[in-house]
Design an enzyme around this catalytic site. Sequence first.
Site, PDB file in Angstrom:
ATOM      1  N   ASP A   1      27.980  52.263 -43.181  1.00 56.34           N
ATOM      2  CA  ASP A   1      28.867  51.257 -43.448  1.00 56.34           C
ATOM      3  C   ASP A   1      28.577  49.658 -43.086  1.00 56.34           C
ATOM      4  OD1 ASP A   1      31.484  51.816 -44.236  1.00 56.34           O
ATOM      5  OD2 ASP A   1      32.508  52.003 -42.504  1.00 56.34           O
TER       6      ASP A   1
ATOM      7  N   TYR B   1      28.835  46.380 -41.237  1.00 58.50           N
ATOM      8  CA  TYR B   1      29.648  45.722 -40.100  1.00 58.50           C
ATOM      9  C   TYR B   1      31.010  45.241 -40.355  1.00 58.50           C
ATOM     10  CZ  TYR B   1      24.725  45.661 -38.115  1.00 58.50           C
ATOM     11  OH  TYR B   1      23.589  45.856 -37.517  1.00 58.50           O
TER      12      TYR B   1
ATOM     13  N   PHE C   1      22.278  47.104 -41.812  1.00 57.34           N
ATOM     14  CA  PHE C   1      21.629  46.867 -40.394  1.00 57.34           C
ATOM     15  C   PHE C   1      21.615  45.243 -40.332  1.00 57.34           C
ATOM     16  CE2 PHE C   1      20.439  51.277 -40.699  1.00 57.34           C
ATOM     17  CZ  PHE C   1      20.770  51.832 -39.707  1.00 57.34           C
TER      18      PHE C   1
ATOM     19  N   HIS D   1      19.117  57.908 -34.921  1.00 56.83           N
ATOM     20  CA  HIS D   1      19.689  56.632 -35.234  1.00 56.83           C
ATOM     21  C   HIS D   1      19.404  55.508 -34.327  1.00 56.83           C
ATOM     22  CE1 HIS D   1      22.818  53.450 -36.567  1.00 56.83           C
ATOM     23  NE2 HIS D   1      22.762  54.341 -37.461  1.00 56.83           N
TER      24      HIS D   1
END
Length: 221
Positions: free
Chosen positions: A65, A67, A78, A187
């Site tokens: 998703d 931010y 990221f 992750h």
Amino acid sequence: MNVKINDTWKSMLQPEFDKPYFEELIRFVKDEYVKSTCYPKGNKIFEVFNLCSIDDLKVVIIGQDPYHGEDQAHGLCFSVNEGITHPPSLINIFKEITTDLNIPYPKSGSLEKWAKQGVLLLNATLTVRAHHAGSHQNKGWEQFTDAVISIISEQKNNIIFLLWGGFAKKKGFKIDKSKHCVLTCGHPSPLSANRGYWFGNKHFSKTNEYLKSNNLTLINW
């Protein structure tokens, strides 16, 4: 549907743009951007494709998703805009890079320099409502990004897919592992990293080793 996107991608993705689900998705996104604050900015929704053409593609990193905080998202998973505080997952990514490659911790949280070297930083969902994680999931983005991954797998050779965490691994089911390199680990979020599922994966040096073995230019991480 007239999507402003790099021509190399547009020619391959046009069949997806013409499908009913994508038309419905765009109607939903436009309505959300009118009613609410959403991220990234409208002109950055497809930035991942505009900064990394399919002709230059070497590496695919799959996120979940964008931010959802103010001024963070700018179309690359990221990554955050210049001058924005590094989120926890990005901090752990940079920590792994510093130990893996013995280089200094980066000042900027923008990963645009990776994208311009052929790293596709692809979120499964390309938009989100401000302060509501996952708010644009299950509206069609996942079908679209699945198609992107399938097209890359079919049309390209020797691409390195970095699948971090269970969600990314599921997105990678359609990758042809006989012609591509797939590296998996936990992750980089603190929850996973602090349990020992992230640090020490050496994905960045392994990526460059694979590129070198195929006589391709290395990524300057």
